[in-house]
Design an enzyme around this catalytic site. Structure first.
Site, PDB file in Angstrom:
ATOM      1  N   ASP A   1       0.806  -1.213   0.000  1.00 31.58           N
ATOM      2  CA  ASP A   1       0.000   0.000   0.000  1.00 31.58           C
ATOM      3  C   ASP A   1       0.847   1.274   0.000  1.00 31.58           C
ATOM      4  O   ASP A   1       0.507   2.252  -0.646  1.00 31.58           O
ATOM      5  CB  ASP A   1      -0.957  -0.014   1.198  1.00 31.58           C
ATOM      6  CG  ASP A   1      -2.036  -1.082   1.032  1.00 31.58           C
ATOM      7  OD1 ASP A   1      -2.419  -1.348  -0.122  1.00 31.58           O
ATOM      8  OD2 ASP A   1      -2.480  -1.652   2.045  1.00 31.58           O
TER       9      ASP A   1
ATOM     10  N   SER B   1      -4.983  -7.718  10.824  1.00 30.12           N
ATOM     11  CA  SER B   1      -4.956  -6.461  10.085  1.00 30.12           C
ATOM     12  C   SER B   1      -6.008  -6.547   8.978  1.00 30.12           C
ATOM     13  O   SER B   1      -5.950  -7.421   8.117  1.00 30.12           O
ATOM     14  CB  SER B   1      -3.559  -6.250   9.484  1.00 30.12           C
ATOM     15  OG  SER B   1      -3.615  -5.242   8.495  1.00 30.12           O
TER      16      SER B   1
END
Ligand code: ARG
Length: 401
Positions: free
Chosen positions: A123, A174
């Protein structure tokens, strides 16, 4: 650095970050929370939380329509699944988050963008590559990469600085989610020798607990995109929602996936992608019906390339635009209806209809019919097999000496 746009989710990492940036850099923070259709979020609460933590402005942008139209739609046309599985929902969202952060920085006269990505993931690459492309003058900071705080230190920091630590902190995984899917990583998921832990899946009913009767849904497509469900015309956002609900209650869309990150790591993700599983399967099924065999041989190769670029987050790479031109051209013919049967974890096409199907029942039928020239077949086969037969004959002759 005087003012920072922080990509804010309301979770522990970015809340600690909101305070930490003010303290560490003596800078003002503009919080930006983007709604990409992540199901559970309470955006009013997130907006208020940022203000409570000292943000000079707190923005919530509803980007669901833009996300569906400009990011998910081209992915559908490209049957986009990274490494054959993951439908790329996170990867598709990051370039949009980064673009909106650049816009917010301009509007609020900020010189820096901050995000909550770690140094081990994709990301950070997707977000920073986009910002460097669209707004090369903006600075980027990624506090999680810099500070040496672990989970416990973050919680301690939060308690010291009056940051509410919610029960979500207890969640051992997560998570990332939006309209197009949900991922869980970390914790016991990292143990490849164990099957998925039971507490991971929050969207999709376990297939073993799904209804005993199959459920059929009819997806209508135009220009390569789903436009109706069971005959009812719907916008893409609403259609994705409804397909997700039907798929999820039938146990469809669970994916236990090993993948190669762009930073070199091999990791395991557990995905819940109910809508993507049904829509991508139906789309490819319809595409196969309206394309020639040659097109059907080539397109999956270009689809895989498209998925690779989307995974890398290089949204402004010219090759992606080149590929999109091809995808649009093919998809102009992708029109019709596919009936998908949802049953205890599987989603299968069971009926098809298209005005562009390259299908002629009177040609294909096993019943006697004169329109297909069966008499031409022997001559065709003779020439069709000529080169392979010749090669075989020569190899045999050499072997015999
Ligand atoms: N492995 C997926 C990807 O790289 C999902 C990542 C989810 N991101 C996250 N920050 N939890 O696109």
């Amino acid at each position: 650095m005087h003012r920072v746009v922080l990509l804010y989710s309301g979770g522990l990492d970015t809340s600690v970050m909101l305070k930490w940036i003010q303290d560490e850099y003596d800078a003002e923070v503009v919080a930006l929370c983007v709604d990409l259709g992540q199901p559970a979020d309470d955006f009013d609460a997130v907006r208020q939380k940022a203000l409570d933590l000292g943000a000079v402005a707190s923005l919530v942008v509803d980007a669901k329509e833009e996300f569906a139209r400009d990011y998910v739609a081209p992915a559908i046309k490209a049957n986009a699944r990274y490494q054959g599985g993951y439908p790329l929902f996170t990867a598709l969202g990051r370039p949009l988050l980064a673009k909106l952060a650049c816009e917010a920085a301009r509007e609020h006269d900020a010189d820096t963008v901050a995000h909550g990505c770690t140094g081990k993931g994709n990301d950070q690459v997707r977000i920073e590559a986009t910002i460097a492309t669209l707004a090369p003058d903006l600075k980027v900071i990624a506090p999680v990469r810099e500070w040496s705080m672990g989970r416990d230190e973050e919680i301690a920091y939060a308690q010291e600085h009056g940051i509410p630590v919610t029960s979500t902190v207890e969640r051992p995984y997560s998570i990332d989610d939006n309209l197009w899917g949900r991922s869980s990583e970390g914790g016991v998921i990292e143990d490849l020798e164990q099957p998925p832990p039971g507490d991971v899946f929050q969207l999709v009913t376990p297939p073993t607990e799904a209804p005993d009767r199959p459920e059929d849904v009819v997806l209508g497509f135009r220009d390569g995109l789903p436009v109706s469900l069971d005959g009812e015309e719907l916008g893409l956002v609403e259609l994705i929602r409804r397909v997700a609900d039907a798929a999820a209650r039938n146990g469809v869309g669970i994916l236990d996936h090993i993948e190669d990150r762009v930073v070199g790591l091999k990791v395991r993700d557990l995905y819940e992608v109910p809508a993507a599983e049904v829509i991508l399967t139906a789309h490819r099924e319809l595409e196969k019906l309206v394309c020639t065999g040659r097109e059907n041989a080539l397109k999956p190769q270009l689809d895989a390339l498209w998925a690779q670029l989307a995974y890398e987050g290089v949204w402004y790479e010219p090759l992606l635009a080149d590929l999109n031109a091809f995808m649009d051209r093919v998809n102009a013919r992708v029109e019709g209806e596919i009936t998908m049967r949802l049953y205890k974890g599987s989603a299968t096409a069971v009926a098809r209809r298209s005005p562009n199907a390259i299908y002629d029942r009177s040609l294909a039928t096993f019943n006697a019919d004169a329109s297909f020239a069966q008499g031409a077949a022997p001559g065709f086969i003779e020439l069709f097999s000529l080169q392979s037969r010749t090669a075989y004959r020569i190899a045999q002759a050499r072997e015999r000496g």
